[in-house]
Design a protein around this motif. Structure first.
Motif, mmCIF file in Angstrom:
data_model
loop_
_atom_site.group_PDB
_atom_site.id
_atom_site.type_symbol
_atom_site.label_atom_id
_atom_site.label_comp_id
_atom_site.label_asym_id
_atom_site.label_seq_id
_atom_site.Cartn_x
_atom_site.Cartn_y
_atom_site.Cartn_z
ATOM 1 N N TYR A 38 86.811 -20.746 -21.470
ATOM 2 C CA TYR A 38 86.602 -20.874 -20.025
ATOM 3 C C TYR A 38 85.288 -21.582 -19.713
ATOM 4 O O TYR A 38 85.243 -22.513 -18.892
ATOM 5 C CB TYR A 38 86.607 -19.495 -19.377
ATOM 6 C CG TYR A 38 86.270 -19.526 -17.910
ATOM 7 C CD1 TYR A 38 87.212 -19.935 -16.968
ATOM 8 C CD2 TYR A 38 84.993 -19.175 -17.465
ATOM 9 C CE1 TYR A 38 86.896 -19.988 -15.614
ATOM 10 C CE2 TYR A 38 84.677 -19.222 -16.118
ATOM 11 C CZ TYR A 38 85.624 -19.634 -15.197
ATOM 12 O OH TYR A 38 85.295 -19.693 -13.869
ATOM 13 N N GLU A 42 84.769 -25.279 -17.935
ATOM 14 C CA GLU A 42 84.018 -25.435 -16.689
ATOM 15 C C GLU A 42 82.884 -26.445 -16.856
ATOM 16 O O GLU A 42 82.606 -27.240 -15.950
ATOM 17 C CB GLU A 42 83.466 -24.087 -16.232
ATOM 18 C CG GLU A 42 84.527 -23.117 -15.740
ATOM 19 C CD GLU A 42 85.279 -23.654 -14.525
ATOM 20 O OE1 GLU A 42 84.627 -24.157 -13.594
ATOM 21 O OE2 GLU A 42 86.531 -23.578 -14.525
ATOM 22 N N VAL A 59 95.428 -21.862 -19.917
ATOM 23 C CA VAL A 59 95.482 -20.421 -20.190
ATOM 24 C C VAL A 59 96.874 -20.032 -20.686
ATOM 25 O O VAL A 59 97.025 -19.283 -21.656
ATOM 26 C CB VAL A 59 95.117 -19.606 -18.922
ATOM 27 C CG1 VAL A 59 95.419 -18.121 -19.136
ATOM 28 C CG2 VAL A 59 93.652 -19.798 -18.576
#
Length: 242
Positions: A38, A42, A59
């Motif tokens: 994650y 980002e 995901v």
């Protein structure tokens, strides 16, 4: 001469990795890896200026890949599906697929390495890459004179060569706990070479984006991508040999 903060946090990361390897519980590894995925995603969004892209498709691919034990294949399929969607929509460019290519696909490969070969293989990979990076840093500081690449002006040829040699020596020693010598030697060498490529690739992306670091999560190191850039590309060499 040396960045004390960088060294302190670098040692902290090493200790955390050793602790993870010793505990070696699938659920903990899954959570840590998902968090790593994650944060890296980002950071890459900001690096490529694609801040509106969603991580949800990745995901789903990650979960399916975990349960099916085909993480890398699911990552490739996710990339192809994104390309197909962009072409179907006649998008102005294919830039959103960059996030599915880097850092996502290497992260899928790293998770595949764990699923197929266990924590020792991941730990071994990290040791080789860390040795290459640390060797290049310290040897470059002491002996470096010849610029290595315009993409990464702070790197020296002496540092890179020293880093690769240290990675091969230490990687071969650690690998012998499980694998035979020649596999350890050639695997360590290949991983070290691709670690250098991974470091240059991240430097190239940052220079194109006009930023010094991919993030500021780790004091003295920058973001997650700044810390695992070499690891991401080197993973493919390890997966190939094992």
């Amino acid at each position: 001469m040396f960045n004390a903060t960088r060294i302190f946090w670098g040692l902290g990361i090493v200790l955390a990795v050793i602790l993870m390897a010793l505990i070696d519980k699938f659920f903990i590894n899954f959570i840590v890896f998902a968090a790593l995925f994650y944060v890296a995603f980002e950071e890459a969004k900001k690096l490529f200026k694609l801040e509106n892209e969603s991580i949800i498709p990745l995901v789903l691919a990650f979960l399916i890949g975990t349960f099916s034990k085909e993480a890398l294949l699911c990552g490739i399929l996710a990339l192809l599906l994104m390309l197909g969607f962009l072409v179907y929509k006649k998008a102005q460019n294919l830039n959103p697929a960059l996030l599915y290519l880097y850092p996502s696909l290497p992260l899928f490969a790293l998770w595949q390495l764990y699923l197929d070969n266990g924590m020792f293989a991941v730990f071994w990979l990290i040791i080789i890459v860390a040795a290459c990076d640390s060797g290049a840093y310290f040897i470059g500081k002491f002996m470096g004179k010849t610029p290595f690449s315009q993409t990464s002006p702070n790197k020296t040829l002496e540092g890179v060569i020293g880093g690769v040699i240290l990675a091969v020596i230490l990687g071969s020693i650690v690998g012998l706990f499980v694998y035979d010598f020649w596999l350890c030697f050639f695997c360590s060498f290949a991983v070290a070479i691709f670690a250098v490529i991974g470091d240059l690739l991240e430097s190239y992306f940052k220079r194109q984006a006009g930023v010094k670091d991919s993030g500021n999560l780790i004091p003295g190191h920058g973001g997650i991508l700044d810390r695992i850039d070499a690891l991401l590309i080197a993973t493919f060499a390890m997966v190939t040999f094992l």
